[in-house]
Design an enzyme around this catalytic site. Structure first.
Site, short mmCIF file in Angstrom:
data_model
loop_
_atom_site.label_atom_id
_atom_site.label_comp_id
_atom_site.label_asym_id
_atom_site.label_seq_id
_atom_site.Cartn_x
_atom_site.Cartn_y
_atom_site.Cartn_z
N LYS A 121 -12.60 -1.99 6.51
CA LYS A 121 -11.83 -2.92 7.34
C LYS A 121 -12.25 -2.84 8.80
O LYS A 121 -12.66 -3.83 9.37
CB LYS A 121 -10.34 -2.66 7.18
CG LYS A 121 -9.82 -3.24 5.87
CD LYS A 121 -9.07 -2.31 5.01
CE LYS A 121 -8.81 -2.92 3.64
NZ LYS A 121 -7.96 -2.11 2.82
N TRP A 146 0.83 -1.22 0.00
CA TRP A 146 0.00 0.00 0.00
C TRP A 146 0.85 1.26 0.00
O TRP A 146 0.49 2.25 -0.64
CB TRP A 146 -1.01 -0.03 1.15
CG TRP A 146 -2.11 -1.02 0.89
CD1 TRP A 146 -2.38 -2.15 1.59
CD2 TRP A 146 -3.08 -0.99 -0.18
NE1 TRP A 146 -3.45 -2.81 1.03
CE2 TRP A 146 -3.89 -2.13 -0.04
CE3 TRP A 146 -3.32 -0.10 -1.24
CZ2 TRP A 146 -4.95 -2.41 -0.92
CZ3 TRP A 146 -4.36 -0.39 -2.12
CH2 TRP A 146 -5.16 -1.52 -1.95
N ASP A 151 -1.91 6.48 6.44
CA ASP A 151 -2.95 5.63 5.87
C ASP A 151 -3.30 4.57 6.91
O ASP A 151 -2.63 3.54 7.00
CB ASP A 151 -2.45 4.99 4.57
CG ASP A 151 -3.46 4.00 3.98
OD1 ASP A 151 -4.55 3.82 4.57
OD2 ASP A 151 -3.15 3.42 2.92
#
Ligand SMILES: *Cc1c(COP(=O)(O)O)cnc(C)c1O
Length: 359
Positions: free
Chosen positions: A195, A102, A171
């Site tokens: 999530k 990511w 993030d």
């Protein structure tokens, strides 16, 4: 209702109590005669739902005054572009830590809008994070971006980087609300909801007021933080139902003892699974112990030919979506807030039984 234990990395499990409440309120929200899905986002009913959700999130995370909370769409992936568009107008450059899949995506997108300095990486061949002392921070950077929890590799930072005044951007898609964080250390925190927060379609952005300014030329209106901040996330139609469900999740977390309570449960769940992996040469997790994620736990079998049998047996036992990410292989158990401890116990039990049979 027969529920499985779903170890998916996202969209992931939601608390059963939240789903039941949503079900009860589905066609008539609290006597309004409407589903939340049918409400005007500017009507008093939805305005109260939205305000309550924000107040509960602020309370859970102890978000200080001087920070805005935005309820946006577009996922964490849109933030990969929105952040450099909004924050680099003056300085033109930003620091990034590259610790996994990511981070890489965030870096790739940022390069389209500004100069990127990679200020830290993992040790070659290791699943770790750079130490504070190894970071090559640029005092002229607009911000430092990092990924506190790498969802795919299962690597979590054991510390919050010190930036000496440069805004820190995180993030937190796969770690937000899993434990307390000191929000005042951050300039901007963002997370896709699917999530640890709620259903897909909602993206949380928590940002310090002074970072809301003028984006680079050509930035679409919908990518301008100021537009969303000035309009309380209602410049256009927000993801109303996802916002409402996130609010139910926040209420549920308050009932679990807030983020201290969640942290206690999450640490215990993760420890059970890592202990089971470490106790046996049959299973392996590649991550350095101090950087192991509480949320995403990849593991491999000593004999990968058994992967298929493992996944089939687990699935029959109601333990679903354990297949590892294609880039890492093996298995991955994502055990976010809503994964009950009984789900982890069931997985650990299955792993022991599988090893007895095939080990
Ligand atoms: C899932 C994930 C993303 C991507 O989120 P989308 O909402 O699908 O764009 C980005 N970063 C991290 C750390 C993630 O776990």
């Amino acid at each position: 209702m027969s529920r499985i234990y779903n170890f998916s990395a996202g969209p992931a499990m939601l608390p059963e109590a939240v789903l039941r409440q949503a079900q009860e309120e589905m066609s008539d929200w609290q006597g309004s005669g409407m589903s939340v899905m049918e409400m005007s986002h500017r009507g008093k009913e939805f305005m109260s739902i939205a305000a309550q959700a924000e107040a509960d999130l602020r309370e859970l995370m102890a978000i200080p005054a001087g920070y805005k909370v935005l309820f946006l769409q577009g996922g964490a992936s849109s933030q990969f572009g929105m952040i450099p568009m909004n924050l680099t107008r003056d300085k033109g450059k930003a620091d990034y830590l590259n610790t996994g899949s990511w981070s890489k995506k965030a870096i790739g997108e940022a390069k389209r809008y500004c100069e990127v300095n990679v200020a830290g990486t993992r040790t070659e061949g290791k699943f770790d994070v750079p130490q504070q002392g190894q970071l090559k921070l640029n005092a002229g950077a607009a911000y430092l971006h990092y990924t506190p929890n790498e969802t795919i590799e299962g690597i979590e930072f054991p510390y919050v980087p010190e930036t000496n005044g440069v805004p820190l951007v995180a993030d937190m898609s796969s770690t937000i609300l899993s434990r307390p964080v000191d929000v005042s250390r951050f300039g901007l925190i963002y997370a896709g909801a699917q999530k640890n927060v709620g259903p897909a379609g909602l993206t949380l952005v928590i940002l310090r007021d002074d970072l809301i300014g003028t984006p680079i030329d050509g930035t679409p209106t919908m990518f301008d933080y100021k537009i969303h901040a000035d309009n309380e996330s209602m410049y256009n139609t927000p993801p109303t139902y996802a916002w409402y469900l996130a609010g139910l999740v926040f209420q549920w977390m308050k009932g679990q003892g807030g983020l201290e309570g969640m942290a206690r449960i999450n640490e215990r769940k993760a420890r059970k699974l890592y202990d089971a992996i470490d106790a046996s040469p049959f299973y392996n997790n590649p991550v350095e112990p101090e950087c192991r994620s509480w949320m995403n736990i990849p593991f491999t079998l000593a004999n990968p030919d058994l992967d298929k049998s493992f996944l089939e047996g687990a699935s029959k036992a109601g333990l679903k979506t354990l297949k590892g990410h294609r880039s890492v292989g093996g298995m991955r158990a994502s055990i976010y807030n809503a994964m009950p401890e009984a789900g982890v116990d069931a997985l650990v039990g299955f792993m022991a039984e599988f090893e007895r049979k095939y080990g």
